[in-house]
Design an enzyme around this catalytic site. Structure first.
Site, PDB file in Angstrom:
ATOM      1  N   TYR A 235      53.125 -15.072  44.358  1.00 43.41           N
ATOM      2  CA  TYR A 235      52.560 -15.213  43.632  1.00 43.41           C
ATOM      3  C   TYR A 235      52.685 -15.600  42.678  1.00 43.41           C
ATOM      4  CZ  TYR A 235      48.090 -17.526  41.767  1.00 43.41           C
ATOM      5  OH  TYR A 235      46.865 -18.449  41.325  1.00 43.41           O
TER       6      TYR A 235
ATOM      7  N   LYS B 269      39.750 -18.371  48.365  1.00 38.85           N
ATOM      8  CA  LYS B 269      40.740 -18.829  49.492  1.00 38.85           C
ATOM      9  C   LYS B 269      39.200 -18.438  50.728  1.00 38.85           C
ATOM     10  CE  LYS B 269      43.570 -19.035  46.436  1.00 38.85           C
ATOM     11  NZ  LYS B 269      43.584 -18.795  45.521  1.00 38.85           N
TER      12      LYS B 269
ATOM     13  N   ARG C 141      26.642  -5.265  34.704  1.00 35.53           N
ATOM     14  CA  ARG C 141      28.477  -5.125  34.114  1.00 35.53           C
ATOM     15  C   ARG C 141      28.529  -3.869  35.821  1.00 35.53           C
ATOM     16  NH1 ARG C 141      30.833  -1.938  30.856  1.00 35.53           N
ATOM     17  NH2 ARG C 141      28.840  -2.504  29.297  1.00 35.53           N
TER      18      ARG C 141
ATOM     19  N   ASP D 177      47.938  -7.473  48.987  1.00 34.45           N
ATOM     20  CA  ASP D 177      47.655  -8.548  48.855  1.00 34.45           C
ATOM     21  C   ASP D 177      46.985  -9.381  50.099  1.00 34.45           C
ATOM     22  OD1 ASP D 177      46.808 -11.903  48.940  1.00 34.45           O
ATOM     23  OD2 ASP D 177      47.822 -11.476  46.950  1.00 34.45           O
TER      24      ASP D 177
END
Length: 395
Positions: A102, A199, A50, A174
């Site tokens: 978004y 994406k 982690r 973004d």
């Protein structure tokens, strides 16, 4: 590495690391949650995955180098990256956000952050005067999507960053649609760049991931603290897959963008299409600005048909694209934003954001452009035939 090398060369050099012991040309998949420490007083670089893992770190180092930032971070999703970035804010802070942001970001702002006393104002970020008027004494971040999803509106990153600095705010960008191949917001003054790496960076519809790159050590240290504290890190196998996808990003997105330009021009010439949204078109209102801050119109475009019924009919008649959420894959993906990416917005909010009921978004893949155009031409013809039959039957 010399800064004079082309991006495609830099991309390969940053994603291919030869193992000094074995000579392996690929970064190993370190499937270990924990790491042995030598003794009480001498801990190694890694202790728990982690907090850090060699495979994930290779990916994070690569995206930092490609975006030109101080440090990169890999998260379990794009929304995990965006949510972590917003948690740099505290109760009483305020953020300025695009009104056509978004849907997932809209949900976090309106349904989560507000409960913790973090306020927001939606504005048209392409209008610098409107942005400045929205800034309050407690504004800490100006958030930007450019080109925006799904109407491809273009915001001046450099001007927003200058405005933010003048008001002691941070600028988050973004960069999912453009990727560092076509646009590097940190070079234009942004403080943090974000990606839904699901994406284009992945490119194969097989990984859900998010990336963030900080411009400064100060911001990087804060993001790392949150990444480690919250634990929304990208898994090791997905980190390796994303690193593999990143290697071919340059050739994939360039090919898709070339096709997108041709397809946008095709749609612009169709009488059934009311409007085409693509910054590579000369009549796009943000075309000149986009050309100054990005090197391509990208591989995503939207087009508006008469109404929802027309959009439904078109989708029902195309054969090549997948009809699905998401974008940026080797396969072309057609989606309907009002019921998919922006379903969180009500009808009034969608209309304000310019998302009409006939709007379709197309992420252009690696199919031949002529084949896609042929498919769309046949779909328009089939829709016209169907409408004519319907009209005759109603008579």
């Amino acid at each position: 590495m010399s800064e004079s090398v082309q991006f495609s060369t830099k991309l390969i050099k940053e994603t291919v690391a030869v193992d000094p012991q074995t000579g392996a040309a690929n970064v190993p998949v370190y499937l270990s949650s924990t790491f042995h420490q030598k003794d009480f007083d001498h801990f190694g670089k890694y202790d728990y995955t982690r907090s850090g893992n060699p495979t994930r770190e290779a990916l994070e180092d690569a995206i930092a180098a490609l975006e030109g930032g101080e440090r990169g971070f890999a998260f379990a999703s794009g929304m995990a990256a965006i949510s972590t970035a917003f948690l740099l804010l505290s109760a009483g802070d305020h953020v300025v956000v695009p009104k056509n942001v978004y849907g997932g970001t809209f949900r976090i702002l309106t349904q989560v952050l507000g409960r913790f006393g973090i306020a927001h104002t939606f504005v048209d970020t392409t209008d610098l005067e409107e942005v400045e008027q929205a800034i309050r004494p407690n504004t800490k971040v100006i958030y930007v999507e450019t080109p925006s999803n799904p109407t491809l509106r273009v915001t001046d990153i450099r001007a927003i960053a200058q405005l933010a600095k003048a008001h002691r705010c941070l600028t988050f960008v973004d960069n999912t649609f453009m990727t560092p191949v076509f646009q590097r917001p940190l070079d234009l003054g942004a403080d943090l760049v974000l990606h839904s790496a699901t994406k284009f960076i992945s490119g194969h519809s097989d990984v859900v991931a998010g990336l963030a790159v900080a411009a400064s050590k100060e911001i990087a240290d804060k993001i790392y603290f949150l990444q480690n504290a919250l634990g929304a890190v990208l898994g090791v196998q997905d980190s390796w897959l994303l690193l593999r996808g990143l290697k071919t990003l340059d050739v994939r997105i360039r090919k898709s963008a070339e096709s997108a330009q041709r397809i946008a021009e095709f749609f612009e010439a169709q009488p059934e299409v009311k409007r085409v949204f693509y910054p590579g078109l000369a009549d796009h209102p943000g075309a000149a600005l986009h050309a100054r801050q990005a090197s391509s119109g990208g591989a995503v475009l939207s087009f508006e048909l008469k109404n929802e019924a027309s959009a439904r009919a078109f989708v029902n008649h195309v054969k090549l694209p997948v009809f699905a959420v998401s974008l940026g894959a080797v396969e072309s993906i057609l989606s309907y934003p009002p019921k998919m990416s922006h379903a969180e917005l009500n009808e009034e909010e969608r209309e304000k954001a310019g998302i009409g009921s006939g709007l379709l978004r197309l992420s252009v893949g690696l199919e031949d452009a002529e084949d896609l155009i042929g498919d769309f031409s046949e779909a328009f013809a089939d829709v016209q035939d169907h409408e004519q039959v319907t009209v005759r039957s109603e008579r």
